[in-house]
Design a protein around this motif. Structure first.
Motif, PDB file in Angstrom:
ATOM      1  N   TRP A 194     -10.917   0.166  -3.225  1.00  0.00           N
ATOM      2  CA  TRP A 194      -9.548   0.498  -2.854  1.00  0.00           C
ATOM      3  C   TRP A 194      -8.807  -0.770  -2.469  1.00  0.00           C
ATOM      4  N   TYR A 195      -7.504  -0.818  -2.865  1.00  0.00           N
ATOM      5  CA  TYR A 195      -6.648  -1.950  -2.566  1.00  0.00           C
ATOM      6  C   TYR A 195      -5.299  -1.445  -2.076  1.00  0.00           C
ATOM      7  N   ARG A 196      -4.629  -2.284  -1.322  1.00  0.00           N
ATOM      8  CA  ARG A 196      -3.232  -2.046  -1.023  1.00  0.00           C
ATOM      9  C   ARG A 196      -2.430  -3.244  -1.511  1.00  0.00           C
ATOM     10  N   GLN A 197      -1.225  -2.953  -1.981  1.00  0.00           N
ATOM     11  CA  GLN A 197      -0.368  -4.011  -2.509  1.00  0.00           C
ATOM     12  C   GLN A 197       0.952  -3.999  -1.752  1.00  0.00           C
ATOM     13  N   ASP A 198       1.268  -5.123  -1.132  1.00  0.00           N
ATOM     14  CA  ASP A 198       2.479  -5.262  -0.336  1.00  0.00           C
ATOM     15  C   ASP A 198       3.261  -6.479  -0.795  1.00  0.00           C
ATOM     16  N   PRO A 199       4.585  -6.382  -0.820  1.00  0.00           N
ATOM     17  CA  PRO A 199       5.411  -7.531  -1.238  1.00  0.00           C
ATOM     18  C   PRO A 199       5.100  -8.748  -0.379  1.00  0.00           C
ATOM     19  N   PRO A 212       3.047   3.456  10.562  1.00  0.00           N
ATOM     20  CA  PRO A 212       4.043   2.905   9.629  1.00  0.00           C
ATOM     21  C   PRO A 212       3.582   1.629   8.916  1.00  0.00           C
ATOM     22  N   ASN A 213       2.712   0.824   9.553  1.00  0.00           N
ATOM     23  CA  ASN A 213       2.269  -0.411   8.870  1.00  0.00           C
ATOM     24  C   ASN A 213       1.276  -0.135   7.743  1.00  0.00           C
ATOM     25  N   GLN A 214       0.946   1.133   7.534  1.00  0.00           N
ATOM     26  CA  GLN A 214       0.118   1.500   6.384  1.00  0.00           C
ATOM     27  C   GLN A 214       0.954   1.987   5.209  1.00  0.00           C
ATOM     28  N   THR A 215       2.268   1.924   5.376  1.00  0.00           N
ATOM     29  CA  THR A 215       3.157   2.179   4.244  1.00  0.00           C
ATOM     30  C   THR A 215       2.904   1.106   3.197  1.00  0.00           C
ATOM     31  N   SER A 216       2.544   1.531   1.987  1.00  0.00           N
ATOM     32  CA  SER A 216       2.136   0.565   0.972  1.00  0.00           C
ATOM     33  C   SER A 216       1.909   1.271  -0.351  1.00  0.00           C
ATOM     34  N   LEU A 217       1.615   0.475  -1.370  1.00  0.00           N
ATOM     35  CA  LEU A 217       1.188   0.977  -2.666  1.00  0.00           C
ATOM     36  C   LEU A 217      -0.327   0.798  -2.748  1.00  0.00           C
ATOM     37  N   TYR A 218      -1.032   1.886  -2.968  1.00  0.00           N
ATOM     38  CA  TYR A 218      -2.499   1.865  -2.954  1.00  0.00           C
ATOM     39  C   TYR A 218      -3.049   2.052  -4.363  1.00  0.00           C
ATOM     40  N   PHE A 219      -4.094   1.268  -4.666  1.00  0.00           N
ATOM     41  CA  PHE A 219      -4.761   1.373  -5.956  1.00  0.00           C
ATOM     42  C   PHE A 219      -6.257   1.571  -5.759  1.00  0.00           C
ATOM     43  N   CYS A 220      -6.814   2.422  -6.605  1.00  0.00           N
ATOM     44  CA  CYS A 220      -8.248   2.593  -6.715  1.00  0.00           C
ATOM     45  C   CYS A 220      -8.695   1.947  -8.025  1.00  0.00           C
ATOM     46  N   ALA A 221      -9.914   1.414  -8.052  1.00  0.00           N
ATOM     47  CA  ALA A 221     -10.413   0.779  -9.271  1.00  0.00           C
ATOM     48  C   ALA A 221     -11.918   0.990  -9.377  1.00  0.00           C
ATOM     49  N   THR A 258      -0.870   5.005  -5.713  1.00  0.00           N
ATOM     50  CA  THR A 258      -0.325   6.008  -4.803  1.00  0.00           C
ATOM     51  C   THR A 258       0.629   5.299  -3.869  1.00  0.00           C
ATOM     52  N   ARG A 259       1.880   5.713  -3.918  1.00  0.00           N
ATOM     53  CA  ARG A 259       2.866   5.095  -3.034  1.00  0.00           C
ATOM     54  C   ARG A 259       2.961   5.927  -1.767  1.00  0.00           C
ATOM     55  N   LEU A 260       2.534   5.346  -0.660  1.00  0.00           N
ATOM     56  CA  LEU A 260       2.478   6.041   0.625  1.00  0.00           C
ATOM     57  C   LEU A 260       3.570   5.522   1.550  1.00  0.00           C
ATOM     58  N   THR A 261       4.299   6.448   2.145  1.00  0.00           N
ATOM     59  CA  THR A 261       5.288   6.120   3.164  1.00  0.00           C
ATOM     60  C   THR A 261       4.931   6.870   4.437  1.00  0.00           C
ATOM     61  N   LEU A 296       2.405 -10.207   0.124  1.00  0.00           N
ATOM     62  CA  LEU A 296       1.003 -10.291   0.545  1.00  0.00           C
ATOM     63  C   LEU A 296       0.040 -10.061  -0.608  1.00  0.00           C
ATOM     64  N   GLY A 297       0.551  -9.575  -1.724  1.00  0.00           N
ATOM     65  CA  GLY A 297      -0.302  -9.392  -2.893  1.00  0.00           C
ATOM     66  C   GLY A 297      -1.220  -8.200  -2.754  1.00  0.00           C
ATOM     67  N   LEU A 298      -2.297  -8.240  -3.519  1.00  0.00           N
ATOM     68  CA  LEU A 298      -3.274  -7.155  -3.571  1.00  0.00           C
ATOM     69  C   LEU A 298      -4.431  -7.497  -2.630  1.00  0.00           C
ATOM     70  N   ARG A 299      -4.720  -6.620  -1.693  1.00  0.00           N
ATOM     71  CA  ARG A 299      -5.798  -6.867  -0.745  1.00  0.00           C
ATOM     72  C   ARG A 299      -6.783  -5.707  -0.758  1.00  0.00           C
ATOM     73  N   GLN A 300      -8.044  -6.070  -0.709  1.00  0.00           N
ATOM     74  CA  GLN A 300      -9.091  -5.054  -0.798  1.00  0.00           C
ATOM     75  C   GLN A 300      -9.316  -4.389   0.553  1.00  0.00           C
ATOM     76  N   ILE A 301      -9.442  -3.066   0.544  1.00  0.00           N
ATOM     77  CA  ILE A 301      -9.643  -2.303   1.784  1.00  0.00           C
ATOM     78  C   ILE A 301     -11.132  -2.011   1.982  1.00  0.00           C
ATOM     79  N   TYR A 302     -11.722  -1.334   1.033  1.00  0.00           N
ATOM     80  CA  TYR A 302     -13.141  -1.011   1.041  1.00  0.00           C
ATOM     81  C   TYR A 302     -13.654  -1.055  -0.400  1.00  0.00           C
TER      82      TYR A 302
END
Lengths: 114, 110
Positions: A34-39, A83-92, A109-112, A41-47
């Motif tokens: 799982w990744y989150r992508q933020d303007p 709110p700081n978890q608002t982001s675009l999430y990707f699974c791969a 998945t765009r989460l707000t 900050l780029g793509l960062r791996q979560i788990y």
């Protein structure tokens, strides 16, 4: 068709309300992540998970949980979204046989969180 | 901690030009390096994967090289087309933890 499926595509929720984003792959891949992508900050791996029942923290695991009970599914759980978890999430996912195969991504998945 | 840097952040070229995108990483202990393409609002698509034992990979008009000792990779795009316009990201995997660069936003003008 070989694919990684994430649901939902869009999600608006409120602070503190538990949610789960599902991820499923039909390619029999060992590795999922799982990744989150933020303007800015780029793509960062979560788990990530190298196989069933094996999960490890990525760069930004705080506030998230995962589980890998079956090979095809790797849900991302936010127990108490903020709110700081608002982001675009990707699974791969990819094969892992001592080497990785090309990584396949879901559509996001765009989460707000308000 | 592995750091991945991509230069330039943005690039605009006329159609037909050959171009090079750069990716550098700080730790040479990697399993592989991948190049991806991301279109606006979409997921990433893997373009090329270079295993740590390899020096380069080619697919059509794309060629990627890997120099582990210097911590560098390049993505060469030949005869660029407007359809190549996208953000290109590189990623390295020390193990299961993947590190991505911030990407290069490429615009190919007709």
């Amino acid at each position: 068709e070989a694919q990684v499926t994430q649901n939902p595509r869009y999600l608006i929720t409120v602070t503190g309300k538990k949610l789960t984003v599902t991820c499923s792959q039909n390619m029999n891949h060992e590795y999922m992540s799982w990744y989150r992508q933020d303007p800015g900050l780029g793509l960062r791996q979560i788990y990530y998970s190298m196989n069933v029942e094996v999960t490890d923290k990525g760069d930004v695991p705080e506030g998230y949980k995962v589980s890998r009970k079956e090979k095809r599914n790797f849900p991302l759980i936010l127990e108490s979204p903020s709110p700081n978890q608002t982001s675009l999430y990707f699974c791969a996912s990819s094969f892992w046989t001592g080497n990785f195969s090309p990584l396949h991504f879901g559509n996001g998945t765009r989460l707000t969180v308000t | 901690k592995q750091e991945v840097t991509q230069i330039p952040a943005a690039l605009s070229v006329p159609e037909g030009e050959n171009l090079v995108l750069n990716c550098s990483f700080t730790d040479s202990a990697i399993y592989n390096l991948q190049w991806f393409r991301q279109d606006p609002g979409k997921g990433l698509t893997s373009l090329l994967l270079i295993q740590s034992s390899q020096r380069e990979q080619t697919s059509g008009r794309l060629n990627a090289s890997l120099d582990k000792s210097s911590g560098r990779s390049t993505l060469y795009i030949a005869a660029s087309q407007p359809g190549d316009s996208a953000t290109y990201l590189c990623a390295v995997s020390p193990e299961g933890d993947m590190r991505f660069g911030a990407g290069t936003r490429l615009t190919v003008k007709p």
